[in-house]
Design a protein around this motif. Sequence first.
Motif, PDB file in Angstrom:
ATOM      1  N   GLY A   1      -6.033   1.539   2.654  1.00 33.73           N
ATOM      2  CA  GLY A   1      -6.143   0.149   3.076  1.00 33.73           C
ATOM      3  C   GLY A   1      -4.777  -0.423   3.359  1.00 33.73           C
ATOM      4  N   PRO A   2      -4.639  -1.755   3.330  1.00 33.14           N
ATOM      5  CA  PRO A   2      -3.324  -2.367   3.537  1.00 33.14           C
ATOM      6  C   PRO A   2      -2.321  -1.819   2.525  1.00 33.14           C
ATOM      7  N   VAL A   3      -1.088  -1.641   2.980  1.00 32.18           N
ATOM      8  CA  VAL A   3      -0.065  -1.018   2.134  1.00 32.18           C
ATOM      9  C   VAL A   3       0.636  -2.055   1.260  1.00 32.18           C
ATOM     10  N   ILE A   4       0.827  -1.718  -0.010  1.00 39.09           N
ATOM     11  CA  ILE A   4       1.657  -2.512  -0.899  1.00 39.09           C
ATOM     12  C   ILE A   4       2.599  -1.572  -1.631  1.00 39.09           C
ATOM     13  N   VAL A   5       3.888  -1.927  -1.628  1.00 35.72           N
ATOM     14  CA  VAL A   5       4.923  -1.116  -2.269  1.00 35.72           C
ATOM     15  C   VAL A   5       5.417  -1.871  -3.498  1.00 35.72           C
ATOM     16  N   PHE A   6       5.430  -1.195  -4.634  1.00 33.73           N
ATOM     17  CA  PHE A   6       5.803  -1.797  -5.908  1.00 33.73           C
ATOM     18  C   PHE A   6       7.216  -1.375  -6.304  1.00 33.73           C
ATOM     19  N   PHE A   7       8.062  -2.357  -6.583  1.00 37.84           N
ATOM     20  CA  PHE A   7       9.449  -2.103  -6.957  1.00 37.84           C
ATOM     21  C   PHE A   7       9.661  -2.536  -8.407  1.00 37.84           C
ATOM     22  N   HIS A   8      10.066  -1.588  -9.235  1.00 35.03           N
ATOM     23  CA  HIS A   8      10.236  -1.864 -10.670  1.00 35.03           C
ATOM     24  C   HIS A   8      11.634  -2.395 -10.957  1.00 35.03           C
ATOM     25  N   GLY A   9      11.847  -2.751 -12.219  1.00 34.27           N
ATOM     26  CA  GLY A   9      13.153  -3.217 -12.665  1.00 34.27           C
ATOM     27  C   GLY A   9      13.737  -2.306 -13.723  1.00 34.27           C
ATOM     28  N   ASN A  10      14.447  -2.888 -14.658  1.00 37.76           N
ATOM     29  CA  ASN A  10      15.168  -2.156 -15.695  1.00 37.76           C
ATOM     30  C   ASN A  10      14.549  -2.442 -17.068  1.00 37.76           C
ATOM     31  N   PRO A  11      14.285  -1.451 -17.893  1.00 36.38           N
ATOM     32  CA  PRO A  11      14.544  -0.013 -17.795  1.00 36.38           C
ATOM     33  C   PRO A  11      13.257   0.750 -17.486  1.00 36.38           C
ATOM     34  N   THR A  12      12.458   0.241 -16.579  1.00 40.97           N
ATOM     35  CA  THR A  12      11.108   0.760 -16.366  1.00 40.97           C
ATOM     36  C   THR A  12      11.054   1.726 -15.190  1.00 40.97           C
ATOM     37  N   TRP A  13       9.837   2.091 -14.821  1.00 42.53           N
ATOM     38  CA  TRP A  13       9.615   2.976 -13.672  1.00 42.53           C
ATOM     39  C   TRP A  13       8.217   2.699 -13.154  1.00 42.53           C
ATOM     40  N   SER A  14       7.710   3.502 -12.238  1.00 43.13           N
ATOM     41  CA  SER A  14       6.411   3.214 -11.622  1.00 43.13           C
ATOM     42  C   SER A  14       5.279   3.137 -12.641  1.00 43.13           C
ATOM     43  N   PHE A  15       5.461   3.725 -13.798  1.00 41.76           N
ATOM     44  CA  PHE A  15       4.474   3.637 -14.879  1.00 41.76           C
ATOM     45  C   PHE A  15       4.127   2.186 -15.207  1.00 41.76           C
ATOM     46  N   LEU A  16       5.097   1.283 -15.051  1.00 42.90           N
ATOM     47  CA  LEU A  16       4.887  -0.132 -15.355  1.00 42.90           C
ATOM     48  C   LEU A  16       3.726  -0.719 -14.549  1.00 42.90           C
ATOM     49  N   TYR A  17       3.500  -0.205 -13.344  1.00 49.95           N
ATOM     50  CA  TYR A  17       2.493  -0.752 -12.433  1.00 49.95           C
ATOM     51  C   TYR A  17       1.151  -0.024 -12.510  1.00 49.95           C
ATOM     52  N   ARG A  18       1.007   0.895 -13.465  1.00 53.02           N
ATOM     53  CA  ARG A  18      -0.164   1.783 -13.465  1.00 53.02           C
ATOM     54  C   ARG A  18      -1.487   1.020 -13.489  1.00 53.02           C
ATOM     55  N   ASN A  19      -1.589  -0.017 -14.318  1.00 56.32           N
ATOM     56  CA  ASN A  19      -2.866  -0.726 -14.443  1.00 56.32           C
ATOM     57  C   ASN A  19      -3.133  -1.640 -13.244  1.00 56.32           C
ATOM     58  N   ILE A  20      -2.093  -2.153 -12.634  1.00 60.98           N
ATOM     59  CA  ILE A  20      -2.266  -2.942 -11.406  1.00 60.98           C
ATOM     60  C   ILE A  20      -2.744  -2.038 -10.281  1.00 60.98           C
ATOM     61  N   ILE A  21      -2.125  -0.863 -10.157  1.00 61.38           N
ATOM     62  CA  ILE A  21      -2.538   0.090  -9.119  1.00 61.38           C
ATOM     63  C   ILE A  21      -3.980   0.531  -9.334  1.00 61.38           C
ATOM     64  N   ALA A  22      -4.357   0.759 -10.582  1.00 65.01           N
ATOM     65  CA  ALA A  22      -5.748   1.142 -10.869  1.00 65.01           C
ATOM     66  C   ALA A  22      -6.723   0.065 -10.419  1.00 65.01           C
ATOM     67  N   GLY A  23      -6.288  -1.191 -10.470  1.00 66.50           N
ATOM     68  CA  GLY A  23      -7.150  -2.291 -10.048  1.00 66.50           C
ATOM     69  C   GLY A  23      -7.133  -2.566  -8.562  1.00 66.50           C
ATOM     70  N   LEU A  24      -6.216  -1.941  -7.844  1.00 66.76           N
ATOM     71  CA  LEU A  24      -6.064  -2.228  -6.411  1.00 66.76           C
ATOM     72  C   LEU A  24      -6.386  -1.062  -5.497  1.00 66.76           C
ATOM     73  N   ARG A  25      -6.369   0.165  -6.004  1.00 71.20           N
ATOM     74  CA  ARG A  25      -6.387   1.301  -5.080  1.00 71.20           C
ATOM     75  C   ARG A  25      -7.720   1.524  -4.381  1.00 71.20           C
ATOM     76  N   ASP A  26      -8.748   0.776  -4.748  1.00 70.52           N
ATOM     77  CA  ASP A  26      -9.978   0.849  -3.964  1.00 70.52           C
ATOM     78  C   ASP A  26      -9.926  -0.075  -2.747  1.00 70.52           C
ATOM     79  N   ARG A  27      -8.868  -0.905  -2.653  1.00 67.46           N
ATOM     80  CA  ARG A  27      -8.724  -1.829  -1.516  1.00 67.46           C
ATOM     81  C   ARG A  27      -7.376  -1.718  -0.814  1.00 67.46           C
ATOM     82  N   PHE A  28      -6.374  -1.176  -1.498  1.00 71.55           N
ATOM     83  CA  PHE A  28      -5.024  -1.094  -0.957  1.00 71.55           C
ATOM     84  C   PHE A  28      -4.496   0.336  -1.076  1.00 71.55           C
ATOM     85  N   ARG A  29      -3.591   0.671  -0.188  1.00 74.22           N
ATOM     86  CA  ARG A  29      -2.768   1.864  -0.355  1.00 74.22           C
ATOM     87  C   ARG A  29      -1.546   1.461  -1.177  1.00 74.22           C
TER      88      ARG A  29
END
Length: 286
Positions: A34-62
């Motif tokens: 679907g529509p693309v969304i790119v997630f940018f993390h901060g310090n001292p995190t990584w893409s893991f920080l967005y895991r639950n948001i991505i789980a809630g969006l990936r049926d509608r967004f890339r």
Amino acid sequence: MPSEFTPDPELYPFSPRWFDSSRGRVHYIDEGAGPVIVFFHGNPTWSFLYRNIIAGLRDRFRCIAPDYLGFGLSERPSEFTYRIDEHASVMGELVDHLELDQYLSMGQDWGGPISMAVGTDRADRVRGVVLGNTWFWPTSELSTKIFSVVMGSPPMQWAITKQNFFVERLIPAGTSTSLDDAVMEHYRGVQPTPKDRAGVARMPKEILAARPLLERLSRDVPAKLGSKPALFVWGMKDFAFRPGPNLPRMREAFPDHVVVELAEANHFMQEDAPEQIAEAIIDRFT
């Protein structure tokens, strides 16, 4: 070498992907359609920080979420300085490599300036902006300047690199919810040695050192991205990025905005309110 840490597939149920940038090997995830969304993390995190948001969006967004060099599962190049402008340059390479067009970006903490640096250089390819608990201008708050100086001092650099201070102390302090051992191990495990924490140690220095970039963004973001639709999701219990000094400037830069106040969320709002954030993104951009 990239991190040898293996995420728990129940907590981080995503397929690893890799991009060989000009500066080192970048890990990222690319989930959904679907529509693309790119997630940018901060310090001292990584893409893991967005895991639950991505789980809630990936049926509608890339959903695309990279780890900066020196963070998460990405490589730790010895010659990389971990300056913010260098991170932004590498992330721009990834956006270009994936040929992203009409993409949304979400940035929190240092992900705000990094996402805005990438976006202002590609303004015609940005569809909209999500920002929360972040900034993109030179800091004027004395407390933030003091934080940069103190965290850049030799004793605190020792604590950050040798004792993993940012993960062990600042992540728990920056969340309203209590993170269990398995979650904390995912922040801890990707940077097990002092050498792995060079990127984390550099970022607090950049609050002051990156002033030229932040000065440019303070002009370029309103000029080049200010007409885009924006969503601000704000953890209202964050003492580092308090809504009072920061939200008015966000509103001014992006006239077409929606604000969602996350009353109980702290700095790492992605841990505290992922469902609310995912719902706000769906409401604003679908």
